[in-house]
Scaffold this motif. Structure first.
Motif, PDB file in Angstrom:
ATOM      1  N   PRO A 107      15.228  64.456  50.340  1.00 42.03           N
ATOM      2  CA  PRO A 107      16.386  65.473  50.642  1.00 42.03           C
ATOM      3  C   PRO A 107      17.863  64.519  51.462  1.00 42.03           C
ATOM      4  CG  PRO A 107      14.456  66.009  52.310  1.00 42.03           C
ATOM      5  CD  PRO A 107      14.129  64.345  50.934  1.00 42.03           C
ATOM      6  N   GLU A 108      17.920  62.996  51.409  1.00 41.00           N
ATOM      7  CA  GLU A 108      18.659  62.319  51.737  1.00 41.00           C
ATOM      8  C   GLU A 108      19.247  61.653  50.510  1.00 41.00           C
ATOM      9  OE1 GLU A 108      18.651  62.267  56.131  1.00 41.00           O
ATOM     10  OE2 GLU A 108      19.387  60.546  55.226  1.00 41.00           O
ATOM     11  N   LEU A 109      18.592  61.767  49.101  1.00 43.31           N
ATOM     12  CA  LEU A 109      19.146  60.875  47.906  1.00 43.31           C
ATOM     13  C   LEU A 109      20.493  61.002  47.355  1.00 43.31           C
ATOM     14  CD1 LEU A 109      16.122  60.373  46.096  1.00 43.31           C
ATOM     15  CD2 LEU A 109      17.285  58.794  47.150  1.00 43.31           C
ATOM     16  N   ARG A 110      20.901  62.411  47.307  1.00 39.53           N
ATOM     17  CA  ARG A 110      21.914  62.591  47.324  1.00 39.53           C
ATOM     18  C   ARG A 110      23.349  62.516  48.726  1.00 39.53           C
ATOM     19  NH1 ARG A 110      23.700  68.533  45.615  1.00 39.53           N
ATOM     20  NH2 ARG A 110      24.487  67.018  43.045  1.00 39.53           N
ATOM     21  N   GLY A 111      24.670  61.563  48.290  1.00 38.48           N
ATOM     22  CA  GLY A 111      25.177  61.171  49.438  1.00 38.48           C
ATOM     23  C   GLY A 111      24.514  59.901  49.097  1.00 38.48           C
ATOM     24  N   ARG A 112      23.736  59.468  48.918  1.00 42.94           N
ATOM     25  CA  ARG A 112      23.057  57.618  49.834  1.00 42.94           C
ATOM     26  C   ARG A 112      24.511  56.549  49.909  1.00 42.94           C
ATOM     27  NH1 ARG A 112      19.714  58.620  45.767  1.00 42.94           N
ATOM     28  NH2 ARG A 112      20.721  57.017  43.763  1.00 42.94           N
ATOM     29  N   LEU A 113      25.440  57.080  48.810  1.00 42.00           N
ATOM     30  CA  LEU A 113      26.431  56.165  49.037  1.00 42.00           C
ATOM     31  C   LEU A 113      27.052  56.374  50.623  1.00 42.00           C
ATOM     32  CD1 LEU A 113      27.318  53.380  47.489  1.00 42.00           C
ATOM     33  CD2 LEU A 113      28.578  55.153  46.276  1.00 42.00           C
ATOM     34  N   ILE A 114      27.731  54.904  51.782  1.00 44.12           N
ATOM     35  CA  ILE A 114      28.082  55.194  52.390  1.00 44.12           C
ATOM     36  C   ILE A 114      29.132  55.010  52.909  1.00 44.12           C
ATOM     37  CG2 ILE A 114      26.432  56.809  54.067  1.00 44.12           C
ATOM     38  CD1 ILE A 114      25.561  54.160  55.364  1.00 44.12           C
ATOM     39  N   LEU A 115      29.054  53.797  51.876  1.00 43.92           N
ATOM     40  CA  LEU A 115      30.055  52.024  52.031  1.00 43.92           C
ATOM     41  C   LEU A 115      30.683  52.221  50.289  1.00 43.92           C
ATOM     42  CD1 LEU A 115      31.666  49.879  54.057  1.00 43.92           C
ATOM     43  CD2 LEU A 115      30.986  49.099  51.888  1.00 43.92           C
ATOM     44  N   ARG A 116      31.962  51.930  49.983  1.00 40.22           N
ATOM     45  CA  ARG A 116      31.827  52.295  48.426  1.00 40.22           C
ATOM     46  C   ARG A 116      32.773  51.138  48.628  1.00 40.22           C
ATOM     47  NH1 ARG A 116      32.264  56.029  43.614  1.00 40.22           N
ATOM     48  NH2 ARG A 116      32.115  54.677  42.055  1.00 40.22           N
ATOM     49  N   GLU A 117      33.293  50.085  48.063  1.00 37.10           N
ATOM     50  CA  GLU A 117      34.346  48.888  47.511  1.00 37.10           C
ATOM     51  C   GLU A 117      35.107  48.404  49.358  1.00 37.10           C
ATOM     52  OE1 GLU A 117      37.035  50.899  45.319  1.00 37.10           O
ATOM     53  OE2 GLU A 117      35.537  51.194  43.395  1.00 37.10           O
ATOM     54  N   GLY A 118      34.131  48.409  49.959  1.00 35.68           N
ATOM     55  CA  GLY A 118      33.787  48.167  51.223  1.00 35.68           C
ATOM     56  C   GLY A 118      35.196  48.970  51.772  1.00 35.68           C
ATOM     57  N   GLU A 119      35.330  50.261  51.771  1.00 35.24           N
ATOM     58  CA  GLU A 119      35.387  51.007  52.510  1.00 35.24           C
ATOM     59  C   GLU A 119      34.125  52.265  52.907  1.00 35.24           C
ATOM     60  OE1 GLU A 119      38.548  51.401  53.890  1.00 35.24           O
ATOM     61  OE2 GLU A 119      39.196  49.288  53.098  1.00 35.24           O
ATOM     62  N   TRP A 120      34.437  52.704  54.219  1.00 38.96           N
ATOM     63  CA  TRP A 120      33.242  53.566  54.573  1.00 38.96           C
ATOM     64  C   TRP A 120      33.986  54.973  53.797  1.00 38.96           C
ATOM     65  CZ3 TRP A 120      28.716  52.038  56.494  1.00 38.96           C
ATOM     66  CH2 TRP A 120      28.535  51.220  57.479  1.00 38.96           C
ATOM     67  N   ARG A 121      32.918  55.789  53.776  1.00 38.83           N
ATOM     68  CA  ARG A 121      33.130  57.209  52.793  1.00 38.83           C
ATOM     69  C   ARG A 121      32.669  57.969  54.010  1.00 38.83           C
ATOM     70  NH1 ARG A 121      30.058  57.928  47.480  1.00 38.83           N
ATOM     71  NH2 ARG A 121      32.051  59.349  47.106  1.00 38.83           N
ATOM     72  N   GLU A 122      33.789  58.881  54.304  1.00 39.07           N
ATOM     73  CA  GLU A 122      33.255  60.232  55.069  1.00 39.07           C
ATOM     74  C   GLU A 122      32.880  61.434  54.475  1.00 39.07           C
ATOM     75  OE1 GLU A 122      34.329  59.557  58.464  1.00 39.07           O
ATOM     76  OE2 GLU A 122      35.575  57.680  57.813  1.00 39.07           O
TER      77      GLU A 122
END
Length: 157
Positions: free
Chosen positions: A142-157
């Motif tokens: 259920p949490e595979l979608r949206g699993r990238l929470i930091l990209r290029e050193g920046e936390w995603r909202e």
């Protein structure tokens, strides 16, 4: 028969919740799996103690280890906390620092956390500093979608 955890939340966590949970685990856990690769020798994975300083993961290993050899040839590293039902993976580039090069605060923090100071060992050790470029966190399908929470050193909202 069901394999679902009755204590698990009803739905997937938000990115903010995943970030909070990930930062808590990075601050509390002591073991991490570190994966490296060498163009001639192939992949290599090892469990290490680690310390999170709020920005980077710090590990320490023998200077002559395959891990150090691999990171000097290719600094890309992938780290994973050891829980397959609450996955946290970090990717970044590792800096290899000798005992003479490591910042005192980082080495002192590592020694305080583990009760072991690699700087006092007879054989040389290398400190590995990995600042994550990417962080992925998920608990099951259920949490595979949206699993990238930091990209290029920046936390995603």
């Amino acid at each position: 028969m069901t394999t679902e955890d009755p204590a698990a939340p009803a739905g997937p966590r938000t990115r903010a919740e995943r970030r909070r949970d990930t930062l808590a685990r990075l601050g509390a856990e002591r073991d991490v799996w570190l994966a490296t690769a060498h163009p001639e020798h192939g992949p290599y994975q090892v469990p290490l103690w680690f310390r999170w300083d709020g920005r980077a993961v710090w590990c320490c290993t023998a200077a002559a280890s395959p891990t150090v050899r691999n990171l000097r040839a290719d600094p890309r590293a992938r780290l994973a906390l050891p829980d397959s039902s609450d996955v946290v993976q970090l990717e970044g580039r590792a800096a290899c620092l000798t005992a003479a090069e490591v910042p005192g605060q980082a080495a002192d923090g590592f020694a305080a956390r583990f009760g072991w100071d690699p700087r006092t060992e007879e054989a040389p050790y290398v400190y590995l500093r990995v600042v994550p470029d990417a962080v992925r966190a998920w608990r099951g399908v259920p949490e595979l979608r949206g699993r990238l929470i930091l990209r290029e050193g920046e936390w995603r909202e």
